[in-house]
Design a protein around this motif. Structure first.
Motif, PDB file in Angstrom:
ATOM      1  N   ASP A  23      39.031  32.429  36.363  1.00  0.00           N
ATOM      2  CA  ASP A  23      40.372  31.942  36.700  1.00  0.00           C
ATOM      3  C   ASP A  23      40.381  31.008  37.901  1.00  0.00           C
ATOM      4  N   PHE A  24      39.345  31.041  38.696  1.00  0.00           N
ATOM      5  CA  PHE A  24      39.276  30.170  39.869  1.00  0.00           C
ATOM      6  C   PHE A  24      39.356  28.702  39.468  1.00  0.00           C
ATOM      7  N   TRP A  68      49.065  29.251  47.528  1.00  0.00           N
ATOM      8  CA  TRP A  68      49.197  30.672  47.227  1.00  0.00           C
ATOM      9  C   TRP A  68      50.322  30.896  46.215  1.00  0.00           C
ATOM     10  N   LEU A  69      51.434  30.167  46.380  1.00  0.00           N
ATOM     11  CA  LEU A  69      52.558  30.283  45.448  1.00  0.00           C
ATOM     12  C   LEU A  69      52.200  29.727  44.072  1.00  0.00           C
ATOM     13  N   ILE A  70      51.442  28.631  44.038  1.00  0.00           N
ATOM     14  CA  ILE A  70      50.991  28.063  42.760  1.00  0.00           C
ATOM     15  C   ILE A  70      50.105  29.072  42.031  1.00  0.00           C
ATOM     16  N   ALA A  73      52.291  31.790  40.659  1.00  0.00           N
ATOM     17  CA  ALA A  73      53.018  31.349  39.463  1.00  0.00           C
ATOM     18  C   ALA A  73      52.092  31.369  38.243  1.00  0.00           C
ATOM     19  N   TYR A  74      50.861  30.890  38.424  1.00  0.00           N
ATOM     20  CA  TYR A  74      49.875  30.910  37.332  1.00  0.00           C
ATOM     21  C   TYR A  74      49.632  32.339  36.848  1.00  0.00           C
ATOM     22  N   THR A  85      45.450  36.251  31.742  1.00  0.00           N
ATOM     23  CA  THR A  85      45.224  34.902  32.246  1.00  0.00           C
ATOM     24  C   THR A  85      44.101  34.285  31.408  1.00  0.00           C
ATOM     25  N   LEU A  86      43.809  33.020  31.643  1.00  0.00           N
ATOM     26  CA  LEU A  86      42.703  32.389  30.921  1.00  0.00           C
ATOM     27  C   LEU A  86      41.385  33.112  31.173  1.00  0.00           C
ATOM     28  N   GLY A  87      41.182  33.584  32.387  1.00  0.00           N
ATOM     29  CA  GLY A  87      39.943  34.269  32.728  1.00  0.00           C
ATOM     30  C   GLY A  87      39.820  35.656  32.137  1.00  0.00           C
TER      31      GLY A  87
END
Length: 153
Positions: A23-24, A68-70, A73-74, A85-87
């Motif tokens: 996810d990074f 951090w907020l982005i 949100a992700y 998540t994608l990860g």
């Protein structure tokens, strides 16, 4: 009070770390977009094009908070949309509430905030899962959620 035993196995710490590493990369791309926007705004406000944002300035701290907020949100949108998540997808991990349903927005926000604190403390909240009887992290316990590993299709 003991939590009910899950119908699926708990996600081990190794799978969680692999998902974080995976996810990074999309998060890093979003951070680059935010940084480019801040750099453009900084140069547009009259600073030289080759001049960097000064370290430890208010603007740099605002950029950190925006990143951090982005990231939040992700994570929250991904978890709310399908529990992954994608990860988490390649490792077959899914986020569910303790009762097995979809977590609420409040639970997801608590999870993200506690996960952030855990990472700032060198991942101590993640490593705690090795000691916990239910293999739950600090953010699992605080938010009333848990990470499970899905069966192979």
């Amino acid at each position: 009070m003991a939590s009910p035993s899950p119908s699926r196995p708990a996600a081990l710490i190794g799978w969680r770390v692999l998902a974080l590493v995976y996810d990074f990369w999309p998060v890093l791309a979003l951070w680059m977009v935010a940084s480019a926007a801040f750099t453009f705004a900084y140069t547009w406000s009259g600073h030289a094009t080759r001049e960097n944002i000064p370290p430890f300035s208010a603007l740099q701290w605002v950029l950190w908070v925006v990143c951090w907020l982005i990231t939040g949100a992700y994570a929250l949108l991904s978890w709310r949309r399908g529990g992954q998540t994608l990860g988490m997808r390649p490792w077959r991990l899914k986020l569910v509430s303790i009762d097995g349903g979809a977590p609420s927005w409040r639970a997801l926000a608590i999870r993200y905030a506690m996960g952030s604190v855990s990472l700032l403390l060198a991942g101590l909240g993640f490593w705690w899962a090795w000691l916990d009887r239910d293999r739950m992290t600090w953010h699992d316990r605080a938010s009333g959620t848990r990470m499970v590993r899905l069966e192979k299709r």
